[in-house]
Structure formats: structure tokens, C-alpha cells
Design an enzyme around this catalytic site. Structure first.
Site, PDB file in Angstrom:
ATOM      1  N   GLY A 118       0.821  -1.209   0.000  1.00  0.00           N
ATOM      2  CA  GLY A 118       0.000   0.000   0.000  1.00  0.00           C
ATOM      3  C   GLY A 118       0.848   1.248   0.000  1.00  0.00           C
ATOM      4  O   GLY A 118       0.507   2.265   0.615  1.00  0.00           O
ATOM      5  N   ALA A 119       1.979   1.194  -0.729  1.00  0.00           N
ATOM      6  CA  ALA A 119       2.997   2.241  -0.624  1.00  0.00           C
ATOM      7  C   ALA A 119       2.817   3.387  -1.603  1.00  0.00           C
ATOM      8  O   ALA A 119       3.673   4.266  -1.685  1.00  0.00           O
ATOM      9  CB  ALA A 119       4.386   1.627  -0.805  1.00  0.00           C
ATOM     10  N   TYR A 165     -15.928  -3.979   6.803  1.00  0.00           N
ATOM     11  CA  TYR A 165     -14.594  -3.456   7.109  1.00  0.00           C
ATOM     12  C   TYR A 165     -14.185  -3.820   8.531  1.00  0.00           C
ATOM     13  O   TYR A 165     -13.069  -4.298   8.771  1.00  0.00           O
ATOM     14  CB  TYR A 165     -14.590  -1.938   6.923  1.00  0.00           C
TER      15      TYR A 165
END
Length: 257
Positions: A16-17, A154
Site C-alpha cells: 500500500g505504498a 470493514y
């Protein structure tokens, strides 16, 4: 420089960079001297950007919900870096839908990326860590511990991340692998998108609620100044005896009341 602030010789994957916490973490870890591979499903930036501190940051594509994609990306990263010492798994998605209206497809999307993606990336890291030890840092959420109205899928996926992390801390400790979870309270592009969907009245009520719930500053933190230094510490040798924990970096949002 102390071991808590320098990561010379450490080889780290950050998922997730491309933006938000993941992008901030990748920059900070490289600036602390680490060799970092930043993975994301979006196209990587061209080249290998220079970073202060003597570290190195490169980028590659990876879909964390796909075992083949993860296996290949982790293999390339480990080969390029000469091994792997730390995984910081940030990648995730959030959707707002009332519990009664969540569809199978939306459930599969959220749980597939957040929970299954955690399993897949952690297993891929284990292959490279089992013979020499290392660190796994998974991103969970206060929603996984407290629930979150409008985000049941979530919350469920992040609850799974918490349980998974505590379990691998027990199972993989024998290999010298520590595993901890982060419950962040950071102002990110994902949060900006959430705010953009609120009416002015909803936004005012939301901000008033946040001011009451967060003792330090009354709002979410900044990834560069509030989260990145914590991740540098957790990636360092100074954190070697911390495992199975959920660390809330949120200005007090998740404290027991």
C-alpha cells in the site's frame, strides 16, 4: 545514531505504498537507512528515487488479494534486496454500506483485500523470514476492536487481522518472528474521500465528535510525524521483544474508557 532510529542493513517490504500511510512509511524507513520495496496495485513511480539517510526505495506492482501476484512480487523484492527482514502490510480498502445492504460482492472485495490479503502477504513473508527471524507489522483498525457503524464488513475484516496477528505471533515466535498490529488514527487520502462524501452538517457533527474523542489535538494524526517514527522503531532491533500486540497510534481514540 541509536538502533531505534537507524535501519542500516534492514530489508523491508511496505504494501500500500503508493499513497497515505504506506507512502509515508516507505519514505521514512528508507531515510532511516533501510532498503525498501514499496508495493501497490497502482503503477509504480519510474526509477529509484534517492532518499536521505543512505537507504534505498524502489517500487513494484502487487495485488495483495492475489496469491500469485504477492508471491511473485515478494520474490522479486527479496531477490533485489538480498533478503527480507521486515514486512509492513498497510494495503487495505474501506467501504461504507449499512450492514443489511452489504452484498456478497462487496463483502468479498473488502474481506478479500483486508483479511485474505493479510494472510497471503504474511505467508509470503514467512517464507523469507523463517530461517533468520524478522518483523511483521499488520495494519488493523479500531473498527476491528470496537466495531464501526456503516462499515460492518470493514470492521469484520480488521477484526480478522487482529486475531490473525495474535495467532501468528504465537505460532511463528519459535522462528524469531515478531508480529504486531497497528490501529492507526491518521488523516489519509482515504479519510479525505470519506469527508468529501459528507454534507456540511454531517461534517460539522463529525468534527465535533472527533474533537471530543481524541484527547491529543482533537483530530486524526499526520502520517509523517505521528506514524512513521513508530514504524521505524517497530522495524528496528529495539522492538525485538514486542509481539502479539495491538498498538493504537491514534491520539487516544481507542483507549479504554
Amino acid at each position: 545514531m541509536s538502533e531505534t532510529t537507524h535501519l542500516s542493513g534492514k530489508r523491508i517490504i511496505v504494501t500500500g505504498a503508493a499513497r497515505g500511510i504506506g507512502a509515508s512509511a516507505a519514505r521514512a524507513l528508507a531515510a532511516a537507512g533501510a532498503t525498501v520495496t514499496g508495493l501497490d496495485i497502482t503503477e509504480p513511480s519510474s526509477g529509484s528515487p534517492e532518499v536521505p539517510g543512505g537507504g534505498r526505495l524502489t517500487r513494484d506492482l502487487c495485488d495483495v488479494s492475489s496469491r500469485d501476484s504477492v508471491t511473485q512480487a515478494f520474490g522479486r523484492a527479496a531477490e533485489s534486496m538480498g533478503g527480507l527482514d521486515v514486512l509492513i502490510h498497510v494495503a487495505g480498502v474501506q467501504r461504507y454500506t449499512p450492514a443489511e445492504a452489504i452484498t456478497d460482492d462487496e463483502w468479498d472485495l473488502v474481506v478479500g483485500i483486508n483479511a485474505r490479503g493479510t494472510m497471503i502477504t504474511n505467508q509470503a513473508a514467512f517464507v523469507h523470514l523463517k530461517d533468520r527471524g524478522g518483523r511483521i507489522i499488520n495494519f488493523a483498525s479500531a473498527a476491528g476492536a470496537l466495531g464501526l457503524r456503516g462499515c460492518a464488513h470493514y470492521a469484520a475484516s480488521k477484526g480478522a487481522v487482529l486475531a490473525w496477528t495474535r495467532t501468528i505471533a504465537q505460532e511463528w515466535g519459535q522462528y524469531g518472528i515478531s508480529a504486531n498490529a497497528i490501529a492507526p488514527g491518521m488523516w489519509t487520502p482515504m479519510y479525505d474521500a470519506t469527508r468529501a462524501g459528507m454534507t456540511p452538517e454531517q461534517l460539522a457533527a463529525h468534527d465535533k465528535g472527533m474533537a471530543a474523542m481524541i484527547p491529543l489535538g482533537g483530530k486524526l494524526g499526520d502520517p509523517d510525524t505521528d506514524m512513521a517514527p513508530v514504524l521505524v522503531f517497530l522495524a528496528s532491533d529495539a522492538s525485538r521483544f514486542i509481539t502479539g500486540q495491538t498498538l493504537a497510534v491514534d491520539g487516544g481514540l481507542m483507549m479504554v474508557r
